[in-house]
Enzyme design. Sequence first.
Site, PDB file in Angstrom:
ATOM      1  N   ASN A  24       0.839  -1.044   0.093  1.00 39.25           N
ATOM      2  CA  ASN A  24      -0.109   0.236  -0.413  1.00 39.25           C
ATOM      3  C   ASN A  24       1.002   1.229   0.313  1.00 39.25           C
ATOM      4  OD1 ASN A  24      -1.834   1.936   0.138  1.00 39.25           O
ATOM      5  ND2 ASN A  24      -2.697   1.227   2.445  1.00 39.25           N
ATOM      6  N   LYS A  80       3.144   0.894   3.708  1.00 42.45           N
ATOM      7  CA  LYS A  80       2.717  -0.133   4.110  1.00 42.45           C
ATOM      8  C   LYS A  80       2.855  -1.626   3.633  1.00 42.45           C
ATOM      9  CE  LYS A  80      -0.814   2.438   6.296  1.00 42.45           C
ATOM     10  NZ  LYS A  80      -1.860   2.792   6.154  1.00 42.45           N
ATOM     11  N   ARG A 119      -2.769  -1.722  -3.484  1.00 43.11           N
ATOM     12  CA  ARG A 119      -3.555  -1.416  -3.367  1.00 43.11           C
ATOM     13  C   ARG A 119      -3.859  -0.216  -4.307  1.00 43.11           C
ATOM     14  NH1 ARG A 119      -4.795   3.110   0.840  1.00 43.11           N
ATOM     15  NH2 ARG A 119      -7.470   3.900   0.400  1.00 43.11           N
ATOM     16  N   HIS A 156     -12.943   2.970  -0.034  1.00 44.22           N
ATOM     17  CA  HIS A 156     -12.965   2.245   1.075  1.00 44.22           C
ATOM     18  C   HIS A 156     -13.358   0.802   0.343  1.00 44.22           C
ATOM     19  CE1 HIS A 156     -12.328   5.326   4.522  1.00 44.22           C
ATOM     20  NE2 HIS A 156     -11.479   4.607   4.006  1.00 44.22           N
ATOM     21  N   HIS A 190     -17.718   2.008   7.938  1.00 46.79           N
ATOM     22  CA  HIS A 190     -16.225   1.823   7.989  1.00 46.79           C
ATOM     23  C   HIS A 190     -16.550   3.743   8.431  1.00 46.79           C
ATOM     24  CE1 HIS A 190     -12.315   0.693   6.602  1.00 46.79           C
ATOM     25  NE2 HIS A 190     -12.113   2.337   7.029  1.00 46.79           N
ATOM     26  N   GLY A 224     -13.142   5.628  10.506  1.00 44.51           N
ATOM     27  CA  GLY A 224     -12.403   5.494  11.017  1.00 44.51           C
ATOM     28  C   GLY A 224     -11.554   6.645  11.184  1.00 44.51           C
ATOM     29  N   ARG A 281     -11.610  15.452   7.881  1.00 44.11           N
ATOM     30  CA  ARG A 281     -12.587  16.357   6.608  1.00 44.11           C
ATOM     31  C   ARG A 281     -13.246  16.398   7.341  1.00 44.11           C
ATOM     32  NH1 ARG A 281     -11.605  11.189   3.302  1.00 44.11           N
ATOM     33  NH2 ARG A 281      -8.984  10.422   4.612  1.00 44.11           N
ATOM     34  N   GLY A 291     -14.894   2.519  14.965  1.00 44.59           N
ATOM     35  CA  GLY A 291     -16.355   1.212  14.506  1.00 44.59           C
ATOM     36  C   GLY A 291     -15.930   0.331  15.503  1.00 44.59           C
ATOM     37  N   GLU A 304      -7.908  -4.975   4.687  1.00 47.17           N
ATOM     38  CA  GLU A 304      -7.976  -4.515   3.541  1.00 47.17           C
ATOM     39  C   GLU A 304      -7.134  -5.526   3.117  1.00 47.17           C
ATOM     40  OE1 GLU A 304      -9.309  -0.558   3.330  1.00 47.17           O
ATOM     41  OE2 GLU A 304      -8.171  -0.346   5.141  1.00 47.17           O
TER      42      GLU A 304
HETATM   43  P1  AMP Z   1      -8.747   4.117  11.125  1.00 46.94           P
HETATM   44  O1  AMP Z   1      -8.469   5.549   9.930  1.00 46.94           O
HETATM   45  O2  AMP Z   1      -9.441   2.850  11.121  1.00 46.94           O
HETATM   46  O3  AMP Z   1      -6.818   3.671  12.101  1.00 46.94           O
HETATM   47  O4  AMP Z   1      -9.015   4.709  12.362  1.00 46.94           O
HETATM   48  C1  AMP Z   1      -7.546   5.373  13.490  1.00 46.94           C
HETATM   49  C2  AMP Z   1      -9.277   6.518  14.828  1.00 46.94           C
HETATM   50  O5  AMP Z   1      -9.862   5.699  15.277  1.00 46.94           O
HETATM   51  C3  AMP Z   1      -8.525   7.040  15.657  1.00 46.94           C
HETATM   52  O6  AMP Z   1      -8.086   8.797  15.248  1.00 46.94           O
HETATM   53  C4  AMP Z   1      -9.023   7.626  16.524  1.00 46.94           C
HETATM   54  O7  AMP Z   1      -9.936   7.938  16.218  1.00 46.94           O
HETATM   55  C5  AMP Z   1     -10.260   6.047  16.638  1.00 46.94           C
HETATM   56  N1  AMP Z   1      -9.754   5.286  17.411  1.00 46.94           N
HETATM   57  C6  AMP Z   1      -8.161   3.965  17.290  1.00 46.94           C
HETATM   58  N2  AMP Z   1      -8.721   3.805  19.299  1.00 46.94           N
HETATM   59  C7  AMP Z   1      -9.805   3.761  19.530  1.00 46.94           C
HETATM   60  C8  AMP Z   1     -10.360   3.615  20.553  1.00 46.94           C
HETATM   61  N3  AMP Z   1      -9.331   2.840  21.562  1.00 46.94           N
HETATM   62  N4  AMP Z   1     -11.301   4.363  21.432  1.00 46.94           N
HETATM   63  C9  AMP Z   1     -12.113   5.661  19.997  1.00 46.94           C
HETATM   64  N5  AMP Z   1     -11.864   5.738  18.877  1.00 46.94           N
HETATM   65  C10 AMP Z   1      -9.909   4.709  18.689  1.00 46.94           C
END
Ligand code: AMP
Length: 401
Positions: free
Chosen positions: A7, A14, A91, A180, A208, A210, A241, A333, A384
């Site tokens: 990726n 990555k 990716r 995604h 999704h 994140g 965003r 999530g 992914e």
């Molecule tokens: P991702 O882009 O899927 O890696 O998600 C990253 C985001 O997940 C981080 O910026 C956090 O806002 C959220 N996150 C990760 N761990 C936790 C947690 N234990 N509780 C709440 N939010 C979390």
Amino acid sequence: MKILVINCGSSSLKYQLIDSEAEQVLAKGLCERIGIEGSMFTYQKAGCDKVVTQIDQPDHKKSISIVLEALTNKENGVIADLSEIGAVGHRLVHGGEEFAASTLITDEVIKVVESCNDLAPLHNPANIIGVNACRELMPETPMVGVFDTAFHQTMPAEAFIYGIPYEYYKKDKVRKYGFHGTSHAFVSKRTAEILGLDYDKAKIIVCHLGNGASICAVDGGKSVETSMGLTPLMGLVMGTRSGEIDPGVMEYLGKKENMSFEEIMTMLNKKSGILGISGISSDFRDIDAAIEDGNEQAKLAKDVFVHRVASYVGAYIAVMNGVDAIVFTAGVGENDPGARAEIIEHFGYVGAYIDAEKNNVRGKEAVISTDDSKVKVLLVPTNEELMIARDTKAIVDGLNK
Ligand code: AMP
């Protein structure tokens, strides 16, 4: 077959080496600050601690050669030599309307991906650099491209056409694409498996959530609606965003605050969302801590986020005329039971109810709705890289038949 999943971003890369039969990660890691002073290399063999070293990486070719060296290293590697890598899965972010599925990478395919560069100027050129560097270093190894946009190519025109003059779709390819896709495909399929539903008939909504966030309505195994658009800026309120806003805001703020287009786009991409509303952080962990301390703006940011997710899920139930399962995945999530509970509170009217005890779970597969909940609610961690490895294996197996 062992598959290297890559990726590649503009200054980071990555990687994971996956045994596709056992579906197990043999080693994984990250190259950071490629082409920037102070490049870092992270390598982690399965079951071992991460090893982080500072190694100069003036370009992506050097980064990939470092990855290959680490994987074949006598002491710490996981394969004896490069011939053990049966294929590389890349990716690729934007395949425009050209790719509705993963594909074997050829010179012709690279040209077509390049023709989509305008649609993803930050991502596609970097992805292609990664592909070319791998092709140079492993010229005999088949390479497969797995597109973020491909899964959404099944959306009907009424879902992807914007309400602007049709000529801009025909001439400039302006439409909703969605992103995604690899995650939405993986998570929806796994949901059907967990619930014993026929994937070809099930109505599943994947959230999704994140740092980047999108929602997808999957009807009979096909994406029929999704919240991101021409670019990944549209839809939900994300870490930094804005998601959906009235396009009129741009002209209004441009005049009022004397902001250029570039400044407005930077504001919408990097300074908005949870960070912008809370004024604290883009990370939900910081937001939850601030809410605990009584910070009103942090509470507002979370409320706006939940409201927006619920609005999209509600709309997508209407789009599919029903829903069997609502699924949560990605950082927020998978790790924020509070957000999941607040979102699902909006769906008592379709018979979706969270079980507070079952919902007290993080990062692992679980059905989190009550036993008598008509609509099932799940947590399914996304993967992914595994999806890319599966697609890559399927295509390479097809070549050898
Ligand atoms: P991702 O882009 O899927 O890696 O998600 C990253 C985001 O997940 C981080 O910026 C956090 O806002 C959220 N996150 C990760 N761990 C936790 C947690 N234990 N509780 C709440 N939010 C979390």
